[in-house]
Design an enzyme around this catalytic site. Sequence first.
Site, PDB file in Angstrom:
ATOM      1  N   LYS A   1       0.846  -1.195   0.000  1.00 22.78           N
ATOM      2  CA  LYS A   1       0.000   0.000   0.000  1.00 22.78           C
ATOM      3  C   LYS A   1       0.881   1.244   0.000  1.00 22.78           C
ATOM      4  O   LYS A   1       1.466   1.613   1.021  1.00 22.78           O
ATOM      5  CB  LYS A   1      -0.915   0.036   1.229  1.00 22.78           C
ATOM      6  CG  LYS A   1      -1.981   1.114   1.086  1.00 22.78           C
ATOM      7  CD  LYS A   1      -2.418   1.715   2.394  1.00 22.78           C
ATOM      8  CE  LYS A   1      -1.525   2.781   2.931  1.00 22.78           C
ATOM      9  NZ  LYS A   1      -1.513   4.055   2.188  1.00 22.78           N
TER      10      LYS A   1
ATOM     11  N   PRO B   1      -5.148   8.131   4.207  1.00 28.34           N
ATOM     12  CA  PRO B   1      -3.852   7.599   4.642  1.00 28.34           C
ATOM     13  C   PRO B   1      -4.015   6.445   5.630  1.00 28.34           C
ATOM     14  O   PRO B   1      -3.239   5.491   5.622  1.00 28.34           O
ATOM     15  CB  PRO B   1      -3.180   8.795   5.323  1.00 28.34           C
ATOM     16  CG  PRO B   1      -3.915   9.998   4.883  1.00 28.34           C
ATOM     17  CD  PRO B   1      -5.288   9.567   4.468  1.00 28.34           C
TER      18      PRO B   1
ATOM     19  N   GLY C   1      -4.429   2.054   5.569  1.00 31.22           N
ATOM     20  CA  GLY C   1      -3.440   1.009   5.862  1.00 31.22           C
ATOM     21  C   GLY C   1      -3.831   0.180   7.076  1.00 31.22           C
ATOM     22  O   GLY C   1      -3.394  -0.960   7.227  1.00 31.22           O
TER      23      GLY C   1
ATOM     24  N   GLU D   1      10.536   1.031   9.853  1.00 30.62           N
ATOM     25  CA  GLU D   1      11.559   2.014   9.444  1.00 30.62           C
ATOM     26  C   GLU D   1      10.929   3.384   9.655  1.00 30.62           C
ATOM     27  O   GLU D   1      10.024   3.763   8.907  1.00 30.62           O
ATOM     28  CB  GLU D   1      11.923   1.835   7.959  1.00 30.62           C
ATOM     29  CG  GLU D   1      12.575   0.513   7.614  1.00 30.62           C
ATOM     30  CD  GLU D   1      14.015   0.408   8.075  1.00 30.62           C
ATOM     31  OE1 GLU D   1      14.556   1.387   8.620  1.00 30.62           O
ATOM     32  OE2 GLU D   1      14.593  -0.672   7.896  1.00 30.62           O
TER      33      GLU D   1
ATOM     34  N   CYS E   1      14.415  10.557   5.543  1.00 33.07           N
ATOM     35  CA  CYS E   1      14.491  10.088   6.927  1.00 33.07           C
ATOM     36  C   CYS E   1      15.922  10.086   7.439  1.00 33.07           C
ATOM     37  O   CYS E   1      16.175  10.344   8.600  1.00 33.07           O
ATOM     38  CB  CYS E   1      13.904   8.690   7.015  1.00 33.07           C
ATOM     39  SG  CYS E   1      14.647   7.562   5.830  1.00 33.07           S
TER      40      CYS E   1
ATOM     41  N   GLU F   1      11.406  15.965  13.974  1.00 35.77           N
ATOM     42  CA  GLU F   1      11.678  15.804  12.544  1.00 35.77           C
ATOM     43  C   GLU F   1      10.844  16.834  11.774  1.00 35.77           C
ATOM     44  O   GLU F   1       9.618  16.823  11.853  1.00 35.77           O
ATOM     45  CB  GLU F   1      11.277  14.377  12.129  1.00 35.77           C
ATOM     46  CG  GLU F   1      11.717  14.017  10.736  1.00 35.77           C
ATOM     47  CD  GLU F   1      11.316  12.587  10.369  1.00 35.77           C
ATOM     48  OE1 GLU F   1      10.187  12.177  10.691  1.00 35.77           O
ATOM     49  OE2 GLU F   1      12.123  11.911   9.723  1.00 35.77           O
TER      50      GLU F   1
HETATM   51  P1  NAD Z   1       3.218   8.551   7.499  1.00 31.24           P
HETATM   52  O1  NAD Z   1       3.592   7.856   8.746  1.00 31.24           O
HETATM   53  O2  NAD Z   1       2.244   9.644   7.563  1.00 31.24           O
HETATM   54  O3  NAD Z   1       2.633   7.504   6.433  1.00 31.24           O
HETATM   55  C1  NAD Z   1       3.366   6.381   6.001  1.00 31.24           C
HETATM   56  C2  NAD Z   1       2.401   5.372   5.423  1.00 31.24           C
HETATM   57  O4  NAD Z   1       1.513   4.924   6.447  1.00 31.24           O
HETATM   58  C3  NAD Z   1       1.497   5.918   4.318  1.00 31.24           C
HETATM   59  O5  NAD Z   1       1.292   4.922   3.333  1.00 31.24           O
HETATM   60  C4  NAD Z   1       0.196   6.193   5.049  1.00 31.24           C
HETATM   61  O6  NAD Z   1      -0.921   6.166   4.191  1.00 31.24           O
HETATM   62  C5  NAD Z   1       0.164   5.036   6.029  1.00 31.24           C
HETATM   63  N1  NAD Z   1      -0.658   5.242   7.232  1.00 31.24           N
HETATM   64  C6  NAD Z   1      -1.048   6.408   7.804  1.00 31.24           C
HETATM   65  N2  NAD Z   1      -1.785   6.158   8.916  1.00 31.24           N
HETATM   66  C7  NAD Z   1      -1.836   4.818   9.049  1.00 31.24           C
HETATM   67  C8  NAD Z   1      -2.428   3.946  10.001  1.00 31.24           C
HETATM   68  N3  NAD Z   1      -3.117   4.405  11.051  1.00 31.24           N
HETATM   69  N4  NAD Z   1      -2.292   2.612   9.838  1.00 31.24           N
HETATM   70  C9  NAD Z   1      -1.587   2.111   8.798  1.00 31.24           C
HETATM   71  N5  NAD Z   1      -0.995   2.892   7.844  1.00 31.24           N
HETATM   72  C10 NAD Z   1      -1.122   4.228   7.977  1.00 31.24           C
HETATM   73  O7  NAD Z   1       4.601   9.016   6.846  1.00 31.24           O
HETATM   74  P2  NAD Z   1       4.796   9.895   5.542  1.00 31.24           P
HETATM   75  O8  NAD Z   1       4.399  11.290   5.883  1.00 31.24           O
HETATM   76  O9  NAD Z   1       4.171   9.218   4.380  1.00 31.24           O
HETATM   77  O10 NAD Z   1       6.388   9.802   5.354  1.00 31.24           O
HETATM   78  C11 NAD Z   1       7.272  10.584   6.083  1.00 31.24           C
HETATM   79  C12 NAD Z   1       7.838   9.822   7.263  1.00 31.24           C
HETATM   80  O11 NAD Z   1       8.419   8.589   6.820  1.00 31.24           O
HETATM   81  C13 NAD Z   1       8.956  10.557   7.949  1.00 31.24           C
HETATM   82  O12 NAD Z   1       8.787  10.466   9.342  1.00 31.24           O
HETATM   83  C14 NAD Z   1      10.225   9.816   7.515  1.00 31.24           C
HETATM   84  O13 NAD Z   1      11.301   9.925   8.407  1.00 31.24           O
HETATM   85  C15 NAD Z   1       9.705   8.421   7.412  1.00 31.24           C
HETATM   86  N6  NAD Z   1      10.567   7.608   6.523  1.00 31.24           N
HETATM   87  C16 NAD Z   1      11.382   6.683   7.095  1.00 31.24           C
HETATM   88  C17 NAD Z   1      12.228   5.922   6.292  1.00 31.24           C
HETATM   89  C18 NAD Z   1      13.134   4.892   6.899  1.00 31.24           C
HETATM   90  O14 NAD Z   1      13.596   4.033   6.169  1.00 31.24           O
HETATM   91  N7  NAD Z   1      13.405   4.933   8.197  1.00 31.24           N
HETATM   92  C19 NAD Z   1      12.233   6.094   4.898  1.00 31.24           C
HETATM   93  C20 NAD Z   1      11.378   7.049   4.356  1.00 31.24           C
HETATM   94  C21 NAD Z   1      10.541   7.800   5.186  1.00 31.24           C
END
Ligand code: NAD
Length: 486
Positions: free
Chosen positions: A180, A215, A218, A256, A291, A390
């Site tokens: 997803k 969002p 998931g 992650e 990240c 962050e």
């Molecule tokens: P987010 O946490 O808002 O969303 C990530 C994913 O989770 C999306 O697909 C979203 O639709 C889904 N999601 C949201 N709420 C959910 C729920 N309640 N249950 C299940 N899924 C849900 O993050 P974002 O804004 O898309 O991305 C930015 C963040 O990702 C930053 O904090 C960044 O540091 C992190 N990131 C980490 C890595 C890593 O490898 N450590 C890599 C890339 C991004």
Amino acid sequence: MWHEERLFINGELREASNGATFENINPATEEVIGVSADASEADFGEALAAARDAFDESEWSTNLELRLRCLGQLHEALENHVDELTAITVAEVGATQMACSSIQVVEPLKIIPFYMDVAKGYEWSTDLGVTETLGGQCQRWFEKEPVGVLAAITPWNVPTQVNLAKIIPALAAGCCVVLKPAPDTPWTGLALGKLIAENTDFPPGVVNVISAADPAAGSYLTNDHRVDMISFTGSTATGRKVMEAASANITKVFLELGGKSALIALDDVDDFAMVAATAAFGMATVCGQGCALSTRILLPRSRYDEAVDAIAAMMAAVPPGDPTDSATMMGPLINASQRDRVERYVQSAIDEGARIVCGGTRPDDLEHGFFYEPTLIADVENSMKVGQEEIFGPVLVAIPFDDDDEAAMIANDSIYGLSGAVFSGDEQRALKVAKQIRTGTMSVNGGVWYGADVPFGGFKQSGIGREMGIAGFEEHLETKAYSKPV
Ligand code: NAD
């Protein structure tokens, strides 16, 4: 533009069951570039049922030769569509062409041959020999098996990298997946479904790709008993929710999460040009939405002004611009709310007494798009909001320190532990500091740790588990021990 807007469920490209779609917005123009299927709860259920059946009923989990053939076909299809993937990545992520020729598109494709080799050479069965145990002579051994059905949930910042890093090791290990992608970047995810449907022999249900506007959709995956493992990349806040949902079925979680990594420049660096280039160009590659970026720049108090000036000068060299222009080094933020978030953080720094050295505003010359100027904030204390949280935008904070131990202490004063960097004229001194930092990856004097073979992941609240490398393969395996009398 070449793209796919349909879901990929049980081997078929199809609309959402209720026909719903949602808009895909180009962050550089604010224009709608098209739509994507908006999956319903029923669609998520069908994708999970298909993955479950494929894992339980098909030969996928046991036939390595089939897996290698399909992964090879997918790799070839992706290689043949680099230009198309680049075009959709520029359009929906706002990524620059330069980023697409490296971290956004080209580099991640190397993940596939890497894991094909790992699966081929892996020791699936380990003999422990014959031993006298509990009164009998037994032959014992253990075998590795795929975990099962994987729910892969990914963010929008480097979508092809994260999508492939999530699903490829799992598939090579013999798992079946439901992917997803984030609602801001559905096309880079759905393209994988299209390429698999049109170019490969993957059995139906082995890979499912499902997009949704909400969002939190998931969560249909995270609390379902048919899922054996949740592989999540995203913010630490959402990671907590995922872990909570997983607790209902004690589902294995692989997380992650966020980062607030520190780049430390020790006081013996020759000049700050290399430090400044690393900080500014790294930040520009993904407009600060990475990240693992070093967003806290720790500078020796004795040379603080010199260092701040060098970094500000380098940041001025990466102004935001049109990502379709191949000379542009920094694109826009992903959406308006992300830009609002950045603005709130910059204001909080001003309110807490920090100093804006450069940036701190939207660019004057770009009327449309979610652009923000590269911003350097000086006189930051690590305890400030911008030192701890962050931001996920093109904002670096410069924090002074007095000696090496204090630099390490500040770097470690964070809930995160994802990455970091140390620069010094003396490599041994740099390594000594690097070893003190509780973080998953460290760059010493500009070393690049990224690669399919390098395990990547976080200490502390940056995550659980390791992606990429052999470790990233083994995350998707269970261990089963056997014994028989001899
Ligand atoms: P987010 O946490 O808002 O969303 C990530 C994913 O989770 C999306 O697909 C979203 O639709 C889904 N999601 C949201 N709420 C959910 C729920 N309640 N249950 C299940 N899924 C849900 O993050 P974002 O804004 O898309 O991305 C930015 C963040 O990702 C930053 O904090 C960044 O540091 C992190 N990131 C980490 C890595 C890593 O490898 N450590 C890599 C890339 C991004």
